[in-house]
Design a protein around this motif. Structure first.
Motif, PDB file in Angstrom:
ATOM      1  N   ILE A  41      -5.628  -3.752   1.203  1.00 25.27           N
ATOM      2  CA  ILE A  41      -6.001  -2.377   0.881  1.00 25.27           C
ATOM      3  C   ILE A  41      -5.933  -1.495   2.122  1.00 25.27           C
ATOM      4  CG2 ILE A  41      -7.960  -0.926   0.228  1.00 25.27           C
ATOM      5  CD1 ILE A  41      -6.486  -2.164  -2.129  1.00 25.27           C
ATOM      6  N   ALA A  42      -6.376  -2.013   3.268  1.00 24.72           N
ATOM      7  CA  ALA A  42      -6.337  -1.232   4.502  1.00 24.72           C
ATOM      8  C   ALA A  42      -4.899  -0.942   4.936  1.00 24.72           C
ATOM      9  CB  ALA A  42      -7.087  -1.966   5.607  1.00 24.72           C
ATOM     10  N   ALA A  43      -3.979  -1.876   4.662  1.00 18.57           N
ATOM     11  CA  ALA A  43      -2.585  -1.709   5.077  1.00 18.57           C
ATOM     12  C   ALA A  43      -1.822  -0.759   4.155  1.00 18.57           C
ATOM     13  CB  ALA A  43      -1.889  -3.072   5.106  1.00 18.57           C
ATOM     14  N   PHE A  44      -2.305  -0.553   2.957  1.00 19.16           N
ATOM     15  CA  PHE A  44      -1.558   0.197   1.951  1.00 19.16           C
ATOM     16  C   PHE A  44      -1.130   1.590   2.423  1.00 19.16           C
ATOM     17  CE2 PHE A  44      -1.946   3.264  -1.617  1.00 19.16           C
ATOM     18  CZ  PHE A  44      -0.772   2.944  -2.274  1.00 19.16           C
ATOM     19  N   PRO A  45      -2.024   2.455   2.899  1.00 16.39           N
ATOM     20  CA  PRO A  45      -1.573   3.797   3.291  1.00 16.39           C
ATOM     21  C   PRO A  45      -0.660   3.785   4.521  1.00 16.39           C
ATOM     22  CG  PRO A  45      -3.875   3.502   3.861  1.00 16.39           C
ATOM     23  CD  PRO A  45      -3.489   2.316   3.049  1.00 16.39           C
ATOM     24  N   ARG A  46      -0.861   2.806   5.403  1.00 16.23           N
ATOM     25  CA  ARG A  46       0.023   2.729   6.565  1.00 16.23           C
ATOM     26  C   ARG A  46       1.458   2.458   6.146  1.00 16.23           C
ATOM     27  NH1 ARG A  46       2.019  -1.372   9.022  1.00 16.23           N
ATOM     28  NH2 ARG A  46       0.546  -2.867   8.114  1.00 16.23           N
ATOM     29  N   LEU A  47       1.629   1.595   5.138  1.00 17.63           N
ATOM     30  CA  LEU A  47       2.977   1.304   4.645  1.00 17.63           C
ATOM     31  C   LEU A  47       3.584   2.523   3.965  1.00 17.63           C
ATOM     32  CD1 LEU A  47       2.289  -2.293   3.316  1.00 17.63           C
ATOM     33  CD2 LEU A  47       3.601  -1.656   5.344  1.00 17.63           C
ATOM     34  N   PRO A  79      -4.480  11.627   6.810  1.00 18.16           N
ATOM     35  CA  PRO A  79      -4.045  10.417   7.517  1.00 18.16           C
ATOM     36  C   PRO A  79      -4.526   9.162   6.794  1.00 18.16           C
ATOM     37  CG  PRO A  79      -5.888  11.440   8.655  1.00 18.16           C
ATOM     38  CD  PRO A  79      -5.483  12.390   7.574  1.00 18.16           C
ATOM     39  N   PRO A  80      -3.972   8.012   7.114  1.00 20.09           N
ATOM     40  CA  PRO A  80      -4.379   6.769   6.433  1.00 20.09           C
ATOM     41  C   PRO A  80      -5.821   6.404   6.745  1.00 20.09           C
ATOM     42  CG  PRO A  80      -2.906   6.296   8.271  1.00 20.09           C
ATOM     43  CD  PRO A  80      -2.900   7.775   8.099  1.00 20.09           C
ATOM     44  N   SER A  81      -6.485   5.788   5.752  1.00 19.64           N
ATOM     45  CA  SER A  81      -7.856   5.316   5.923  1.00 19.64           C
ATOM     46  C   SER A  81      -7.918   3.835   5.590  1.00 19.64           C
ATOM     47  CB  SER A  81      -8.817   6.088   5.017  1.00 19.64           C
ATOM     48  OG  SER A  81      -8.599   5.746   3.663  1.00 19.64           O
TER      49      SER A  81
END
Length: 610
Positions: free
Chosen positions: A394-400, A417-419
């Motif tokens: 879940i933490a990696a999702f917005p970064r991708l 920005p990603p959270s």
């Protein structure tokens, strides 16, 4: 015991409500009791997360902030303070109040009412074979897949009465019902017995009206343009009489209004039918009578009560994994093609793609217009939300998602920005015997036990109110939004959405009853097509309602929909167009809108969805 009316002022409807409200209520005029409600289902999940980080927390610190401003004045004026802000740690909250008193050089008697922690009783009952069936679906708790973080029983107001009988200045509770913080002081003030069902029911109704704060004075009101001072609404006061009847009002000079309709709207909020069950009494909402006595003064009378139910509601909070979301901004032309490309690029960047997550919700909100005059008229928002047991995923999702920023559709950017995402708390309601949960009152270092409400063999005979005969469409009609003639109030109860609709006139009410059926609700709210519907009505309030079971999934914290609490459901219904009889329309709707009047027709015509 007293016979003088008791003025109970509310200063909070939820965890996050106006911080200055306590000071406004104390300084605004004469009151006897200051109360506030902090414990929504969502709040309990927030407090669980607090307590996981720090065992000394788990209560509403905003309440402590408010008392820092008003405690001394309340002590001087002998205003009692009653709050459920104690949450999961009422003793810790009480200690903070004592610290405030010591800092200002005053002595305060703070009572704590607990006994609501049902975690052990819940586990013990399950070990004996009880499957803790979900209150709405009947599913066994084993399907939740893990043990709960905490289980809380919804308790009543008699522990509060006991604390006030003992001379407490401040009463801090754990999980009690919203109305209990009003019922307890009223029972103390008037010396009610535990079987004064009608008086107790009246206090519950008054409590239900004021516990959501400014919703009783014009907040979230369908006809908000008719309410003065909407920029700073006053908070409500209930003047309760010895027989349980009450007058709802507010301090003079504050914004908003108290009318039969603002009170009606709040009475319809988050209920599941005419029998409003509380641990101390079942209040019959279909017996409630409302009368406008004067400006900002509405009398509630004739409330009937039935004996307390044998079971109490119990809510288990379970970790439901993690959630996160990302919002792409799409600009200009080819919006749908850009949205499709954004999703293709995102899922290609994630091992396993879309199917690797437990739940995915995609929402495209279109604000774009042809030939936009401004940038705001050229954009649409694509939000992709996901849940999963894996915190890392879940933490990696917005970064991708961010990684696609220079390799996808033209004009791509994001709203934030990603959270790291957030943990989901799933609320699991069930019922347990009330006899399992005596309250404990601790005052001056001494604790006493307060038993649950007595059980009666049967409810007293009660005449059911007779609703008016339905009156189908007659005469010419006009295609208009339902909100032209009806008000609504909606909300959530765990995964269920509640929706109440009220008519402003008797004629409108008769017409509403002529078509308010399950088929009509499903036609108007297609999202409810596959849900169980519990239909109900309150004739004295000119109101019909429905509980849409499961519409909100596993509840607010786990719901990825835009309106995760059903707050906008009522206004969505009011925006739907129906063929409304011209005779029911307000004068301005008939004469000023250039409407096309048609002959009378069936409400839901074949092949035509309203």
């Amino acid at each position: 015991m007293s016979t003088a009316p008791l003025r109970i002022a509310n200063c909070s409807g939820f965890f996050g409500d106006r911080l200055s409200a306590a000071r406004e209520m104390v300084d605004g005029g004469s009151i006897d009791v200051l109360t506030g409600d902090w414990l929504a289902e969502l709040t309990m999940g927030v407090l669980v997360k607090q307590r996981k980080r720090n065992a000394d927390t788990g209560f509403a610190r905003t309440f402590v902030h408010q008392l820092d401003e008003v405690l001394e004045t309340c002590l001087d004026r002998k205003i009692k303070i009653v709050s459920n802000a104690g949450g999961l740690n009422p003793h810790g909250c009480a200690a903070q109040i004592v610290d405030i008193a010591e800092r200002i050089g005053r002595t305060v008697r703070v009572a704590v009412v607990d006994g609501d922690d049902a975690t052990r009783a819940f586990a013990d009952a399950r070990r004996t074979g009880w499957d803790a069936p979900h209150l709405d679906t009947g599913q066994p708790f084993s399907e939740a897949g893990q043990d709960p973080d905490v289980v809380s029983a919804y308790l009543g107001g008699w522990g509060i009465k006991e604390a006030l009988d003992g001379g407490a200045d401040v009463v801090i509770t754990g999980r009690v019902t919203d109305a209990a913080i009003i019922l307890g002081p009223a029972a103390w003030h008037f010396g009610w017995s535990r079987t004064d069902w009608d008086a107790l029911a009246g206090a519950v109704v008054a409590g239900h009206v004021i516990e959501c704060g400014a919703q009783a004075t014009g907040g979230n009101f369908s006809f908000f343009s008719e309410i003065p001072g909407m920029d700073r609404l006053g908070f409500p006061i209930a003047e309760i009489d010895a027989d349980g009847s009450s007058v709802i009002t507010k301090h003079p000079g504050t914004g908003g209004a108290v009318t039969v309709e603002t009170v009606t709207a709040q009475l319809l909020y988050e209920i599941d039918g005419p029998r409003y069950a509380n641990p101390d009494v079942i209040a019959r909402l279909d017996t409630v009578r409302l009368d406008q006595l004067d400006t900002d003064r509405v009398r509630i009378s004739d409330v009937r009560g039935e004996p307390a139910p044998p079971n109490v509601k119990v809510g288990a909070l379970v970790s439901g994994g993690w959630r996160n979301e990302v919002t792409f901004v799409l600009t200009g032309t080819d919006i749908e093609a850009k949205a499709e490309l954004a999703q293709q690029d995102l899922w290609a960047a994630i091992p396993g793609g879309k199917d690797s997550f437990r739940q995915v919700t995609v929402r495209l909100l279109r604000a774009d217009r042809p030939d936009p005059a401004t940038m705001n008229e050229a954009v649409a928002l694509l939000t992709i939300a996901v849940t999963d047991p894996s915190r890392e995923k879940i933490a990696a999702f917005p970064r991708l998602a961010i990684e696609t920023g220079l390799a996808s559709y033209p004009g791509l950017y994001f709203t934030s920005p990603p959270s790291a995402g957030s943990e989901i708390s799933v609320f699991w309601p069930t019922l347990m015997p009330a006899s399992s949960f005596p309250q404990r009152v601790t005052l001056d270092g001494t604790s006493v036990s307060v038993p649950p409400a007595p059980q009666a063999a049967a409810a007293p005979a009660m005449t059911e109110p007779t609703p008016p005969a339905p009156e189908p469409t007659q005469g010419p009609t006009v295609r208009q939004p339902l909100g032209t003639v009806f008000g609504t109030r909606s909300g959530d109860k765990a995964g269920n959405a509640t929706l109440g609709v009220w008519a402003r006139t008797d004629a409108e009410h008769r017409w509403l009853r002529s078509w308010w059926t399950e088929d009509a609700v499903r036609a108007l709210i297609p999202e409810a097509t596959h849900s169980t519907l519990r239909m109900w009505e309150l004739p004295h309030l000119r109101a019909c309602g429905v509980t849409i079971v499961g519409l909100l999934g596993r509840g607010v914290a786990a719901n990825l929909d835009l309106d995760s609490q059903g707050k906008g459901l009522g206004e969505y219904l009011r925006a739907k167009h129906l063929d409304i009889p011209v005779s029911l329309l307000p004068d301005d709707a008939q004469t000023n809108r250039g409407l096309d009047v048609v002959a009378a027709a069936p409400l839901l015509q074949t092949g035509r969805r309203p």
